[in-house]
Design a protein around this motif. Structure first.
Motif, PDB file in Angstrom:
ATOM      1  N   THR A  84      -2.381  10.960  -5.066  1.00  0.00           N
ATOM      2  CA  THR A  84      -2.234   9.592  -5.561  1.00  0.00           C
ATOM      3  C   THR A  84      -3.598   8.942  -5.783  1.00  0.00           C
ATOM      4  O   THR A  84      -3.820   8.268  -6.803  1.00  0.00           O
ATOM      5  CB  THR A  84      -1.416   8.738  -4.569  1.00  0.00           C
ATOM      6  OG1 THR A  84      -0.146   9.360  -4.345  1.00  0.00           O
ATOM      7  CG2 THR A  84      -1.202   7.336  -5.109  1.00  0.00           C
ATOM      8  N   ALA A  85      -4.520   9.158  -4.848  1.00  0.00           N
ATOM      9  CA  ALA A  85      -5.867   8.604  -4.981  1.00  0.00           C
ATOM     10  C   ALA A  85      -6.583   9.211  -6.185  1.00  0.00           C
ATOM     11  O   ALA A  85      -7.271   8.502  -6.939  1.00  0.00           O
ATOM     12  CB  ALA A  85      -6.665   8.864  -3.700  1.00  0.00           C
ATOM     13  N   LEU A  86      -6.410  10.519  -6.377  1.00  0.00           N
ATOM     14  CA  LEU A  86      -7.028  11.179  -7.531  1.00  0.00           C
ATOM     15  C   LEU A  86      -6.466  10.617  -8.834  1.00  0.00           C
ATOM     16  O   LEU A  86      -7.219  10.333  -9.781  1.00  0.00           O
ATOM     17  CB  LEU A  86      -6.772  12.689  -7.455  1.00  0.00           C
ATOM     18  CG  LEU A  86      -7.311  13.531  -8.632  1.00  0.00           C
ATOM     19  CD1 LEU A  86      -8.815  13.357  -8.782  1.00  0.00           C
ATOM     20  CD2 LEU A  86      -6.943  15.000  -8.442  1.00  0.00           C
ATOM     21  N   GLY A 148      -0.208   7.462  -9.525  1.00  0.00           N
ATOM     22  CA  GLY A 148      -1.551   7.009  -9.174  1.00  0.00           C
ATOM     23  C   GLY A 148      -2.329   6.618 -10.418  1.00  0.00           C
ATOM     24  O   GLY A 148      -2.991   5.578 -10.456  1.00  0.00           O
ATOM     25  N   PHE A 149      -2.230   7.465 -11.465  1.00  0.00           N
ATOM     26  CA  PHE A 149      -2.888   7.162 -12.738  1.00  0.00           C
ATOM     27  C   PHE A 149      -2.371   5.843 -13.307  1.00  0.00           C
ATOM     28  O   PHE A 149      -3.155   4.988 -13.736  1.00  0.00           O
ATOM     29  CB  PHE A 149      -2.631   8.294 -13.733  1.00  0.00           C
ATOM     30  CG  PHE A 149      -3.270   8.071 -15.082  1.00  0.00           C
ATOM     31  CD1 PHE A 149      -4.544   8.534 -15.336  1.00  0.00           C
ATOM     32  CD2 PHE A 149      -2.600   7.375 -16.088  1.00  0.00           C
ATOM     33  CE1 PHE A 149      -5.149   8.323 -16.570  1.00  0.00           C
ATOM     34  CE2 PHE A 149      -3.192   7.157 -17.319  1.00  0.00           C
ATOM     35  CZ  PHE A 149      -4.467   7.629 -17.565  1.00  0.00           C
ATOM     36  N   TYR A 150      -1.054   5.688 -13.288  1.00  0.00           N
ATOM     37  CA  TYR A 150      -0.462   4.468 -13.840  1.00  0.00           C
ATOM     38  C   TYR A 150      -0.925   3.229 -13.087  1.00  0.00           C
ATOM     39  O   TYR A 150      -1.261   2.214 -13.693  1.00  0.00           O
ATOM     40  CB  TYR A 150       1.062   4.571 -13.810  1.00  0.00           C
ATOM     41  CG  TYR A 150       1.745   3.272 -14.152  1.00  0.00           C
ATOM     42  CD1 TYR A 150       1.585   2.703 -15.411  1.00  0.00           C
ATOM     43  CD2 TYR A 150       2.534   2.598 -13.223  1.00  0.00           C
ATOM     44  CE1 TYR A 150       2.199   1.505 -15.732  1.00  0.00           C
ATOM     45  CE2 TYR A 150       3.147   1.402 -13.540  1.00  0.00           C
ATOM     46  CZ  TYR A 150       2.980   0.857 -14.788  1.00  0.00           C
ATOM     47  OH  TYR A 150       3.577  -0.327 -15.101  1.00  0.00           O
ATOM     48  N   PHE A 184       1.481   5.321  -0.309  1.00  0.00           N
ATOM     49  CA  PHE A 184       0.967   5.794  -1.595  1.00  0.00           C
ATOM     50  C   PHE A 184       0.525   4.607  -2.455  1.00  0.00           C
ATOM     51  O   PHE A 184      -0.459   4.687  -3.186  1.00  0.00           O
ATOM     52  CB  PHE A 184       2.027   6.620  -2.318  1.00  0.00           C
ATOM     53  CG  PHE A 184       2.562   7.751  -1.490  1.00  0.00           C
ATOM     54  CD1 PHE A 184       1.695   8.607  -0.827  1.00  0.00           C
ATOM     55  CD2 PHE A 184       3.919   7.951  -1.342  1.00  0.00           C
ATOM     56  CE1 PHE A 184       2.170   9.647  -0.044  1.00  0.00           C
ATOM     57  CE2 PHE A 184       4.413   8.979  -0.561  1.00  0.00           C
ATOM     58  CZ  PHE A 184       3.529   9.834   0.088  1.00  0.00           C
ATOM     59  N   ASN A 185       1.261   3.508  -2.353  1.00  0.00           N
ATOM     60  CA  ASN A 185       0.858   2.267  -3.028  1.00  0.00           C
ATOM     61  C   ASN A 185      -0.532   1.834  -2.568  1.00  0.00           C
ATOM     62  O   ASN A 185      -1.394   1.462  -3.383  1.00  0.00           O
ATOM     63  CB  ASN A 185       1.843   1.146  -2.722  1.00  0.00           C
ATOM     64  CG  ASN A 185       2.903   1.002  -3.797  1.00  0.00           C
ATOM     65  OD1 ASN A 185       4.070   0.893  -3.486  1.00  0.00           O
ATOM     66  ND2 ASN A 185       2.531   1.022  -5.048  1.00  0.00           N
ATOM     67  N   PHE A 186      -0.741   1.879  -1.258  1.00  0.00           N
ATOM     68  CA  PHE A 186      -2.034   1.479  -0.722  1.00  0.00           C
ATOM     69  C   PHE A 186      -3.140   2.421  -1.195  1.00  0.00           C
ATOM     70  O   PHE A 186      -4.239   1.969  -1.548  1.00  0.00           O
ATOM     71  CB  PHE A 186      -2.006   1.457   0.807  1.00  0.00           C
ATOM     72  CG  PHE A 186      -3.353   1.228   1.428  1.00  0.00           C
ATOM     73  CD1 PHE A 186      -3.975   0.002   1.318  1.00  0.00           C
ATOM     74  CD2 PHE A 186      -4.011   2.251   2.101  1.00  0.00           C
ATOM     75  CE1 PHE A 186      -5.235  -0.217   1.875  1.00  0.00           C
ATOM     76  CE2 PHE A 186      -5.266   2.050   2.662  1.00  0.00           C
ATOM     77  CZ  PHE A 186      -5.874   0.812   2.543  1.00  0.00           C
ATOM     78  N   SER A 187      -2.857   3.713  -1.247  1.00  0.00           N
ATOM     79  CA  SER A 187      -3.861   4.696  -1.662  1.00  0.00           C
ATOM     80  C   SER A 187      -4.362   4.421  -3.071  1.00  0.00           C
ATOM     81  O   SER A 187      -5.577   4.416  -3.328  1.00  0.00           O
ATOM     82  CB  SER A 187      -3.265   6.113  -1.595  1.00  0.00           C
ATOM     83  OG  SER A 187      -2.811   6.412  -0.296  1.00  0.00           O
TER      84      SER A 187
END
Length: 254
Positions: A84-86, A148-150, A184-187
């Motif tokens: 997700t961070a990536l 993550g990209f979005y 994942f939102n936070f990441s």
């Protein structure tokens, strides 16, 4: 009007906007639909609003993630956070190369399909269902990168998308999906924030004040989820997704 010296009434309004957004976002996502228009409505330029919005949203997503942490049941969370961070880092850079209007059209179509599929599947998300992707690392690879990209590129509805893919592909009910997706939102939020801090100016006074509201709202929202049922969360989910569709459609067609 100096943007670091807004009238007191604007600070007060934005604090409560952050509180309400944190409450909603911690349950079904979509908090950015509330905070970003509010910042722009206060006369803050769009790029400053985007950067400040990322700052204040980090507080809410972190609070929700920590409140839910002991109730999280997904294994290999580190993999999910990593992908997700990536994805968020790529999305934050991608804003320089990808045409915004094209991405908005794709998101508008995906949101509409998400809403229709959820609305016309009356039992979807009320109870645990069939697991369609059994390898959790593959799930993280696919949706960590995409969502993550979005979130790094555009953002509205990221939490709602996470809930939907967990319900659809992992067989979670809405409550379980809401609890398991906030980390994942936070990441993606924290990575996107670092990119924004590097590339743009941030209104710290506004962002930190709204962040306090986010903390309180996210804490109350997370506690509410732990005590409520999946049926109510599904109704709220559909309502927020519908508003997201209207917002993205307005941005695209206007």
């Amino acid at each position: 009007m100096g943007f670091e010296n807004l009238d007191t009434i604007f600070y007060l309004i934005l604090f409560f906007v952050g509180l309400f957004a944190g409450f909603i976002d911690s349950i079904v996502g979509g908090g950015g639909l509330i905070t970003l228009p509010a910042l722009i409505a206060c006369g803050i330029p769009t790029h400053l609003s985007l950067a400040t919005n990322k700052l204040q949203s980090v507080f809410g997503s972190f609070t929700a993630a920590m409140t839910y942490f002991r109730s999280t049941t997904m294994p290999y969370l580190t993999w999910g956070v990593l992908f997700t961070a990536l994805g968020a880092a790529l999305g934050s850079y991608g804003v320089l190369f990808v045409r915004d209007d094209k991405l908005k059209l794709i998101i508008l179509i995906c949101l509409t399909l998400t809403f229709l599929y959820t609305a016309f599947k009356p039992h979807l998300g009320k109870e645990d269902g069939e697991v369609k992707i059994k390898n959790i690392k593959v799930f993280y690879l696919i949706f960590g990168l995409i969502l993550g990209f979005y979130d790094g590129f555009l953002g509205p509805g990221t939490g709602s998308f996470w809930i939907f893919v967990c319900v659809l592909f992992l067989g979670f009910n809405m409550k379980k999906a809401s609890i398991n997706t906030k980390i994942f939102n936070f990441s993606s939020n924290i990575i996107a924030l670092f990119i924004f801090l590097w590339q743009y100016e941030v209104l710290w006074s506004v962002g930190l004040l709204m962040g306090l509201g986010q903390i309180l709202g996210a804490f109350l929202g997370a506690k509410f989820v732990l005590k409520t049922n999946a049926r109510f969360i599904k109704i709220l989910f559909l309502f927020v997704v519908a508003l997201t569709i209207l917002k993205v459609a307005w941005d695209y067609f206007s």
